[in-house]
Design an enzyme around this catalytic site. Structure first.
Site, mmCIF file in Angstrom:
data_model
loop_
_atom_site.group_PDB
_atom_site.id
_atom_site.type_symbol
_atom_site.label_atom_id
_atom_site.label_comp_id
_atom_site.label_asym_id
_atom_site.label_seq_id
_atom_site.Cartn_x
_atom_site.Cartn_y
_atom_site.Cartn_z
ATOM 1 N N ASN A 178 38.594 45.442 41.386
ATOM 2 C CA ASN A 178 38.175 44.634 40.042
ATOM 3 C C ASN A 178 37.948 45.579 38.896
ATOM 4 O OD1 ASN A 178 36.839 42.517 38.452
ATOM 5 N ND2 ASN A 178 34.764 43.462 38.934
ATOM 6 N N HIS A 198 35.840 46.004 35.398
ATOM 7 C CA HIS A 198 34.534 45.569 34.777
ATOM 8 C C HIS A 198 34.165 46.392 33.530
ATOM 9 C CE1 HIS A 198 30.462 43.906 34.861
ATOM 10 N NE2 HIS A 198 29.954 45.050 34.311
ATOM 11 N N SER A 255 34.916 50.154 34.297
ATOM 12 C CA SER A 255 35.186 50.752 35.511
ATOM 13 C C SER A 255 36.052 49.913 36.221
ATOM 14 C CB SER A 255 33.772 50.753 36.283
ATOM 15 O OG SER A 255 32.672 51.320 35.480
ATOM 16 N N ASP A 298 29.454 43.562 41.357
ATOM 17 C CA ASP A 298 29.819 44.850 40.513
ATOM 18 C C ASP A 298 29.299 46.297 40.982
ATOM 19 O OD1 ASP A 298 31.074 42.960 38.535
ATOM 20 O OD2 ASP A 298 29.179 42.519 37.729
#
Ligand code: GAR
Length: 202
Positions: free
Chosen positions: A104, A106, A133, A142
């Site tokens: 992911n 973020h 990030s 997250d």
């Protein structure tokens, strides 16, 4: 490496991944969206990538929705699942099934500002630096192990919009690079949530 990209909106990160796919050894087999009108679907269709848009209102459970995505991932034998502006929380079953394979991006310097409205929150907190990030996805929202970050300065003139633009430009450079580390087998997530990069713990 076969990959599936999950999006919810504009898809500018998807675009940077599409533009770099050949050089980062990635075959984007399918783009999945939880929003029927996500602009990223048009970006994918334009270059002939199969797309699946799932209507959230037709599912009465989080798992039922995610099971549809799992079918797509398994159908394409995807070895990497790339969240690129995917704004729906994944079910625990999904995350554990593909543990170590989900990345992911973020828009904050995690662990600062998980969740939403990260740019405004960074300004409100008088941060001097902000950024993005890339991390492995685990069940902590997250909160998965961070692979790499990129930062920008927050200027006194910045508002959430200008800051988002600055961060997004950096995201477009960062994400393909990390994906390439993964496709080249340089990056691995251990069971204890530590990361191995080029054979070394990071
Ligand atoms: C990006 O800034 C990405 O980091 C963020 O959404 C934006 C998507 O832009 N992701 C999250 O907030 C995930 N929690 P894009 O659709 O133009 O790539």
């Amino acid at each position: 490496m076969n990959g599936v990209v999950l999006i919810s909106g504009n898809g500018s990160n998807l675009q940077s991944i599409i533009d770099n796919a050949k050089s980062i050894d990635l075959k984007i087999c399918c783009v999945v969206s939880n929003k029927m009108d996500a602009f990223g679907l048009k970006r994918a269709a334009k270059v002939g990538i199969p797309c699946v848009a799932l209507d959230e209102t037709l599912f009465n459970s989080k798992l039922g929705f995610d099971q549809e995505i799992m079918k797509v991932i398994d159908n394409y034998q995807a070895e990497i699942i790339i969240l690129a502006g995917y704004m729906r929380i994944l079910s625990a079953d999904f995350i554990s099934k593909y543990s170590g394979k989900i990345l992911n991006i973020h828009p904050s310097l995690l662990p600062k500002f998980p969740g939403l409205n990260t740019h405004q929150r960074a300004i409100d907190a008088s941060e001097k630096k902000h950024g993005a990030s890339v991390h492995f996805v685990t069940k902590d929202l997250d909160g998965g192990p961070i692979i790499s970050q990129v930062s920008v300065n927050i200027d006194s003139k910045d508002d959430a919009k200008t800051l988002a633009k600055k961060v997004l430009e950096k995201e477009h450079e960062l994400y393909p690079k990390i994906i390439q580390w993964y496709t080249q087998g340089r990056l691995k997530l251990l069971r204890n949530n530590r990361i191995i990069f080029d054979g070394q713990l990071i």
